[in-house]
Write an enzyme that holds these catalytic residues in place. Structure first.
Site, PDB file in Angstrom:
ATOM      1  N   LYS A   1       1.328  -1.490   0.210  1.00 11.16           N
ATOM      2  CA  LYS A   1       0.024   0.295  -0.266  1.00 11.16           C
ATOM      3  C   LYS A   1       0.384   1.838   0.064  1.00 11.16           C
ATOM      4  O   LYS A   1       1.476   1.558   0.633  1.00 11.16           O
ATOM      5  CB  LYS A   1      -0.378   0.504   1.293  1.00 11.16           C
ATOM      6  CG  LYS A   1      -1.537   1.340   1.345  1.00 11.16           C
ATOM      7  CD  LYS A   1      -2.469   1.566   2.323  1.00 11.16           C
ATOM      8  CE  LYS A   1      -1.674   2.877   3.006  1.00 11.16           C
ATOM      9  NZ  LYS A   1      -1.784   4.204   2.449  1.00 11.16           N
TER      10      LYS A   1
ATOM     11  N   GLU B   1      10.372   1.481   9.462  1.00  9.89           N
ATOM     12  CA  GLU B   1      11.672   2.979   9.566  1.00  9.89           C
ATOM     13  C   GLU B   1      10.907   4.204   9.232  1.00  9.89           C
ATOM     14  O   GLU B   1      10.218   4.119   8.715  1.00  9.89           O
ATOM     15  CB  GLU B   1      12.115   2.606   8.111  1.00  9.89           C
ATOM     16  CG  GLU B   1      13.203   1.342   8.195  1.00  9.89           C
ATOM     17  CD  GLU B   1      14.323   1.287   8.381  1.00  9.89           C
ATOM     18  OE1 GLU B   1      14.647   2.547   9.522  1.00  9.89           O
ATOM     19  OE2 GLU B   1      14.868   0.273   8.690  1.00  9.89           O
TER      20      GLU B   1
ATOM     21  N   CYS C   1      14.735  10.940   4.942  1.00  5.80           N
ATOM     22  CA  CYS C   1      14.903  10.572   6.588  1.00  5.80           C
ATOM     23  C   CYS C   1      15.630  10.268   7.042  1.00  5.80           C
ATOM     24  O   CYS C   1      16.085  10.937   8.078  1.00  5.80           O
ATOM     25  CB  CYS C   1      13.899   8.568   6.632  1.00  5.80           C
ATOM     26  SG  CYS C   1      14.832   7.591   5.761  1.00  5.80           S
TER      27      CYS C   1
ATOM     28  N   GLU D   1      11.539  16.825  13.511  1.00  3.18           N
ATOM     29  CA  GLU D   1      12.356  17.401  12.160  1.00  3.18           C
ATOM     30  C   GLU D   1      11.124  17.818  11.221  1.00  3.18           C
ATOM     31  O   GLU D   1       9.957  18.177  11.405  1.00  3.18           O
ATOM     32  CB  GLU D   1      11.672  15.520  12.107  1.00  3.18           C
ATOM     33  CG  GLU D   1      11.883  15.412  10.359  1.00  3.18           C
ATOM     34  CD  GLU D   1      11.744  13.707   9.979  1.00  3.18           C
ATOM     35  OE1 GLU D   1      10.532  12.834  10.769  1.00  3.18           O
ATOM     36  OE2 GLU D   1      12.624  13.103   9.290  1.00  3.18           O
TER      37      GLU D   1
HETATM   38  P1  ADP Z   1       3.445  10.956   7.066  1.00  4.03           P
HETATM   39  O1  ADP Z   1       2.001  11.303   8.405  1.00  4.03           O
HETATM   40  O2  ADP Z   1       3.888  11.953   6.485  1.00  4.03           O
HETATM   41  O3  ADP Z   1       1.668  11.102   6.123  1.00  4.03           O
HETATM   42  P2  ADP Z   1       2.444   8.388   7.161  1.00  4.03           P
HETATM   43  O4  ADP Z   1       3.600   7.509   7.900  1.00  4.03           O
HETATM   44  O5  ADP Z   1       1.421   9.037   8.129  1.00  4.03           O
HETATM   45  O6  ADP Z   1       3.144   9.438   7.229  1.00  4.03           O
HETATM   46  O7  ADP Z   1       2.529   7.347   6.379  1.00  4.03           O
HETATM   47  C1  ADP Z   1       3.060   7.103   5.792  1.00  4.03           C
HETATM   48  C2  ADP Z   1       2.204   5.504   5.050  1.00  4.03           C
HETATM   49  O8  ADP Z   1       1.731   4.760   6.593  1.00  4.03           O
HETATM   50  C3  ADP Z   1       1.303   5.999   4.559  1.00  4.03           C
HETATM   51  O9  ADP Z   1       1.412   4.850   3.153  1.00  4.03           O
HETATM   52  C4  ADP Z   1      -0.585   5.743   5.412  1.00  4.03           C
HETATM   53  O10 ADP Z   1      -1.361   6.018   4.923  1.00  4.03           O
HETATM   54  C5  ADP Z   1       0.155   5.179   5.937  1.00  4.03           C
HETATM   55  N1  ADP Z   1      -0.325   5.394   7.183  1.00  4.03           N
HETATM   56  C6  ADP Z   1      -1.707   6.525   8.130  1.00  4.03           C
HETATM   57  N2  ADP Z   1      -1.919   6.284   8.504  1.00  4.03           N
HETATM   58  C7  ADP Z   1      -1.561   4.111   9.176  1.00  4.03           C
HETATM   59  C8  ADP Z   1      -2.296   3.575   9.950  1.00  4.03           C
HETATM   60  N3  ADP Z   1      -2.891   4.230  11.511  1.00  4.03           N
HETATM   61  N4  ADP Z   1      -1.272   2.651   9.795  1.00  4.03           N
HETATM   62  C9  ADP Z   1      -0.894   1.716   9.049  1.00  4.03           C
HETATM   63  N5  ADP Z   1      -0.621   2.587   8.090  1.00  4.03           N
HETATM   64  C10 ADP Z   1      -0.882   3.887   7.982  1.00  4.03           C
END
Ligand code: ADP
Length: 468
Positions: A168, A241, A275, A371
């Site tokens: 995803k 990560e 990152c 960050e």
């Molecule tokens: P940002 O806040 O910079 O968008 P995220 O860490 O939220 O970064 O996003 C990284 C990935 O994690 C994306 O693919 C996002 O859709 C997904 N994501 C968002 N919320 C969740 C969650 N609760 N569990 C797992 N994956 C998630």
């Protein structure tokens, strides 16, 4: 307009819904893309689960072959993939091309690995060996800064080890991943690789799914903590990560003019959305002014624009939310430091922020402690390198760091005491698929890449064999 489909059970399918993907350089709709619902998420996991017994029983040679074919396919479509990556992510076209090239190398690297059992003990009486068995369905979740190469941190080792995958991507950069899915969909049996796209609403359902056995996640520390929680009930394996606030400590024996271009590049590539970018620079009083001036000059010369335009060195910030967040860091810079260069956000369209150099700023401010994940770099003055190291290590993050000196022994001594997963001397941000990558403290959990990262997609299976 190009159309995009998800990959579920070997079939390219539409989403239950659709969503717009925005080009961050123009703020125009680049394409509409599928948006899965929970039913499609369940179908993807079920397809991966159904494909697992047969795939895990294939020979490793078959799986190596499949990865090499994927590499060939990506390579053959590198130009189209690069262009799409630039349009959805914002990075300059040559950087996008480098990301695709790296992805091909990553696939080929893992295609050349094997997972033979290791002999732990061998005597006349017995042999004890460690076998590496696949785990089952892997959920691979990627962010929006390097959508394609970060996918390649996960998919090749997961598949090589005999797992099946539901991938995803992030909702603001799903297209290059969907194009990858279309390119490779018939190179593995149906269900071995599934790709679904969401509007940031399916991540928790995917990680919490009882049939997912391992989560490989790259993203923010805040979301990483949620992933860790959802892994707990099923005691799932996971690797995270996460964010970083990498310090670059410059020692007093370097020539600021010589190192400035390299430091600048490692701080501002991908517009700071890396990152392991340099996120704060510690410089000694003796060369502080000169380094700030040299970095400021580079910032003033930087060419910022649409990544598709020739000559662009730095593209826009990837999405509106991040654009607004980075402007919050600019406000902090104005309040608590002196902006040497950059700082003015042009009128739109496009989420453009010029490379910004900030001096006279101290630890304890938002720009230094948090960050920024964008093109705003604080330069902090120090008088004792021990204080700089202590400040670097005080962060809750511990992803990367660097020491810059002509005296390698002195740099090595400090580097060895830096509290981070990776430390470079006179370098930063360099990764390769054969070198393990891990975050200390709140920058991660587990290891990616290399043999250690590959092992995390397996269950160690220790077999005791009597020999007489
Ligand atoms: P940002 O806040 O910079 O968008 P995220 O860490 O939220 O970064 O996003 C990284 C990935 O994690 C994306 O693919 C996002 O859709 C997904 N994501 C968002 N919320 C969740 C969650 N609760 N569990 C797992 N994956 C998630």
């Amino acid at each position: 307009m190009q159309s995009f489909k998800m990959l579920v059970g070997g079939t390219l399918v539409d989403g239950a819904n659709s969503m717009d993907v925005i080009n961050p350089a123009t703020e125009e709709v680049l394409a509409t893309c599928p948006r899965a619902d929970t039913k499609q998420l369940d179908q993807a996991v079920a397809a991966a689960k159904a494909a697992f017994p047969a795939w895990s029983n294939t020979s490793i040679a078959d799986r190596q072959r499949a990865l090499n074919k994927m590499a060939d396919k990506i390579e053959a479509h590198a130009a189209d993939l690069s262009r799409l990556l630039t349009q959805e992510q914002g990075k300059p076209l040559d950087n996008a091309a480098a990301e695709i090239e790296g992805t091909v190398a990553w696939f080929r690297h893992f295609a050349a690995q094997d997972l033979e059992a290791t002999v732990i003990e061998e005597t006349e009486e017995r042999r004890i060996e460690g076998q590496h068995r696949p785990l089952g369905v892997v959920a691979a979740i990627t962010p929006w800064n390097f959508p394609i190469i970060l996918m390649a941190f996960k998919i090749p080792p997961a598949l090589l080890a005999g797992n099946t995958v539901v991938l995803k991507p992030a909702p603001t950069t799903p297209l290059s991943t969907l194009m990858f899915a279309e390119l490779v969909h018939d190179l593995v049996p149906p269900g071995v690789l599934n790709v679904i796209t969401d509007a940031n609403d399916l991540g928790s359902a995917l990680t919490a799914h009882p049939d997912v056995k391992k989560i490989s996640f790259t993203g923010s520390t805040a979301t990483g903590k949620k992933v860790m929680e959802s892994a707990a009930s099923g005691l799932k394996r996971f690797s995270l990560e996460l964010g970083g606030n990498d310090a670059c400590i410059v020692l007093d024996d370097v020539d600021p003019q010589t190192i400035a271009p390299t430091v600048f590049q490692h701080a501002f590539q991908n517009s700071g959305q890396v990152c392991i970018a340099i996120k704060r620079v510690y410089a000694p009083t003796s060369i502080y002014d000169e380094l700030c001036d040299a970095l400021g000059e580079l910032a003033r010369q930087a060419i910022v624009g649409d990544g598709l335009e020739q000559g662009t060195q730095f593209g826009p910030v990837q999405n509106k939310m991040q654009f607004e967040k980075v402007q919050g860091f600019l406000d902090d810079a104005e309040e608590n430091g002196t902006i040497v260069a950059g700082g003015d956000v042009p009128e739109g369209p496009g989420y453009f922020i010029p490379p910004t150099i900030v001096r006279d700023i101290k630890d304890g401010t938002k720009l230094v402690d948090d960050e920024q994940f964008g093109p705003v770099l604080p330069i902090i003055e120090y008088s004792d390198a021990e204080d700089a190291l202590a400040a670097a290590n005080a962060s809750p993050y511990g992803l990367g760091g660097s020491i810059w000196s002509n005296d390698i022994d002195r740099a090595y001594e400090l580097a060895s005491r830096m509290d981070s997963g990776t430390v470079w001397i006179n370098n930063h941000t360099e990764l390769s698929p054969g070198v393990p990558f891990a975050g200390a403290k709140q920058s991660g959990f587990g290891i990616e890449l290399a043999a250690e990262g590959l092992a995390e997609f397996t269950q160690l299976h220790v077999v005791h064999v009597p020999l007489r």
